[in-house]
Design a protein around this motif. Structure first.
Motif, short mmCIF file in Angstrom:
data_model
loop_
_atom_site.label_atom_id
_atom_site.label_comp_id
_atom_site.label_asym_id
_atom_site.label_seq_id
_atom_site.Cartn_x
_atom_site.Cartn_y
_atom_site.Cartn_z
N PHE A 63 -27.25 -17.14 -34.74
CA PHE A 63 -26.49 -18.23 -35.35
C PHE A 63 -25.83 -19.13 -34.31
CE2 PHE A 63 -23.43 -14.65 -35.84
CZ PHE A 63 -22.36 -15.17 -35.13
N ASP A 64 -25.88 -18.72 -33.02
CA ASP A 64 -25.40 -19.62 -31.97
C ASP A 64 -26.22 -20.91 -31.94
OD1 ASP A 64 -23.67 -17.60 -31.14
OD2 ASP A 64 -25.10 -16.79 -29.70
N TYR A 65 -27.44 -20.84 -32.43
CA TYR A 65 -28.35 -21.99 -32.33
C TYR A 65 -28.70 -22.56 -33.70
CZ TYR A 65 -28.85 -20.09 -27.66
OH TYR A 65 -28.59 -19.63 -26.39
N LEU A 86 -26.78 -14.56 -30.04
CA LEU A 86 -27.04 -14.23 -31.44
C LEU A 86 -27.69 -15.45 -32.06
CD1 LEU A 86 -23.73 -12.43 -32.44
CD2 LEU A 86 -25.96 -11.39 -32.09
#
Lengths: 339, 339
Positions: free
Chosen positions: A284-286, A282
């Motif tokens: 927002f993982d990064y 997803l």
């Protein structure tokens, strides 16, 4: 300003299976506000993504479902036309979760939680919804953090004429991939892939035998497979992977309208025989790498190294119709609505 | 020695779907040799693995299919009873690809290509077929190179009472996993997991609701899932993973006897929602790390930190029956045949 009328689409019912226009309800209401601590934005462009289909189901996921009677959720860009929020100025072009509507009131609390992002000077506002927004970031992180193409790799993209796929393929090419193969539906899309976006090969899944074509194009197998589609095409790719290949699961649009969960990739045991990795993600993982990513994407777009395609429909009345285009395979590039 | 009779099983026909005893043919023939450059081994133990089912199908895979009328392929240990090969001594206990038979002639060419491995002094020969052989190595590399359990992790193993699963679970515990959960069929196996092997929890998939039990045992999700089974249990695990979880695809015994490729894991889109990695492997991917692995496994076995279970049947006549035990879920620990 009190005489402004806001036209909008609200969720009327949850689709069971195929989403249709009837699941949405057109509403006109007076704009009330902005009051103290609020700003008023006139929405100019609304963005559409396959993942929005998931928000219509009443199931727990990474995002809460849209509630019945709620304005349909969507990213948009617009112009601030009145503001009682410090730091938000009339005339600013801003990006936010505006929904399918012409006007949106943003409160200071909302702005504090998920700030309106200002469109940088000199950037076309709609770019923030495509190459320089979540679409570009999804392609960037999926390809570079998981797919990791290197010089000489053969890279396969499904949904290649879509917003994310079209950018993902170009990023792979930028990173030295030897052959980038896009799968899309129909000759028009396939021609765009090769003629405009620099893909080496396009396969039309509607008229070609994908599995055989892949075997011919990649006799030594596919090293990186970026999948937006799922279903049969995921299996076609799985059976054509090279040893130590990486499969990026970005989406699975082929099944988003299925009433029940369809069977998964039947050739998943290829993971064992060829030592493959299959990984999802997803955005927002990064989040901690967003800044560098947007800098890179901005440069690539500016230098013409990434061609971004937009499919712009018009009129707020057409929002549901525009959304359906994604599932009808009609859009080439990012699906937007200009209001 | 010329009066020796070798009793053996050859592949008589390819199974379509479920393998049965009828697919094999019992043959008695005189032992001819060993000639110059050959050695004669009396086979003592033969090993059985689920993956052998795949060798019976006429399809390209990591290992070539066993041919019709060929002696059924299998790892074994035995004693050298005559030798005309330098470096192979009468009385040596050796490990090799001996097949389902009582005697095997090994040529110097074969020995040069895939050397007979000598059983180290003080090691029970059959250990080379289980904890100190491919079984132990499979558990070791799958768990440590892909699963990578760390302190506090919840680790799930399917086929946990099998040869590989039982060792994989113990390795996870050795590495500090907070909770190791094994899924197995029947109360006997479940009791072995907890009482003898140190698993924290055993779930009997034949009588319990696996998905619900997993949710109760791991409210924050499973961090490492080592899957030997596939099918429904793979989906039960997928739907209970924690964010950033790792899924090790080691095998899929639930479908090895299916006539056509069954549907894959229908919840594979959990890879996206929870940012999971799913990865398979073959043993020879890690050949360069074998030495360290065998050293570690040897120490753990010697120190009693790994309990290895063996299910030893007897008589060469029973080789096919013993093989079928794997698919009937009868074996607890490594399935062996003593000849």
């Amino acid at each position: 300003l009190n005489s402004l009328v806001n036209r909008q689409w609200r969720l009327a019912s949850r689709p069971s299976g195929q989403v249709s226009e009837e699941n949405f309800r057109f509403v006109e209401e007076a704009v009330v506000g902005p009051s103290a601590g609020e700003a008023l934005v006139r929405v100019k462009f609304v963005a559409f993504e396959p993942a929005m289909r998931g928000w219509l189901d009443d199931v727990k996921s990474y995002a809460p479902p849209v509630q019945i009677d709620e304005v349909m959720r969507a990213s948009g860009v617009g112009e601030v036309i009145e503001s009682n929020i410090d730091g938000v100025a009339v005339g600013d072009w801003v990006l936010g979760n505006f929904g399918w509507q012409e006007y949106v009131i943003v409160s200071a609390e909302t702005h504090a939680r998920t700030p309106l992002r200002r469109v940088p000077d000199g950037v076309a506002p709609q770019l923030m919804l495509s190459a320089l927004g979540t679409t570009g970031l999804t392609a960037y992180f999926g390809m570079l953090e998981i797919g990791k193409p290197t010089a000489g790799d053969h890279v396969l993209i499904t949904g290649a004429a879509g917003a994310t796929g079209s950018i993902a393929g170009q990023i792979a090419k930028l990173k030295g991939a030897e052959k980038v193969i896009g799968i899309a539906g129909g000759p028009e899309k396939c021609s765009v892939l090769v003629e405009q976006l620099g893909f080496d090969v396009a396969i039309d899944y509607k008229s070609e035998r994908v599995r055989r074509r892949l075997r011919e194009e990649c006799p030594n197998g596919v090293n990186v497979f970026f999948d937006n589609v799922g279903g049969q095409l995921l299996d076609d790719g799985l059976i054509n992977m090279a040893r130590n290949g990486r499969i990026v699961i970005c989406g699975g649009i082929s099944s988003y309208n299925d009433e029940s969960v369809p069977p998964g990739p039947k050739y998943y045991m290829q993971l064992v025989a060829r030592h493959l990795t299959m990984e999802g993600f997803l955005l927002f993982d990064y989040a901690d790498k967003n800044e560098q990513a947007l800098k890179d994407l901005g440069e690539w777009v500016q230098q013409g190294k990434i061609v971004h395609l937009e499919d712009i429909q018009s009129k707020i009345e057409n929002a549901p119709k525009t959304f359906l285009r994604l599932f009808e395979g009609k859009n080439v590039g990012k699906q937007l609505l200009e209001i």
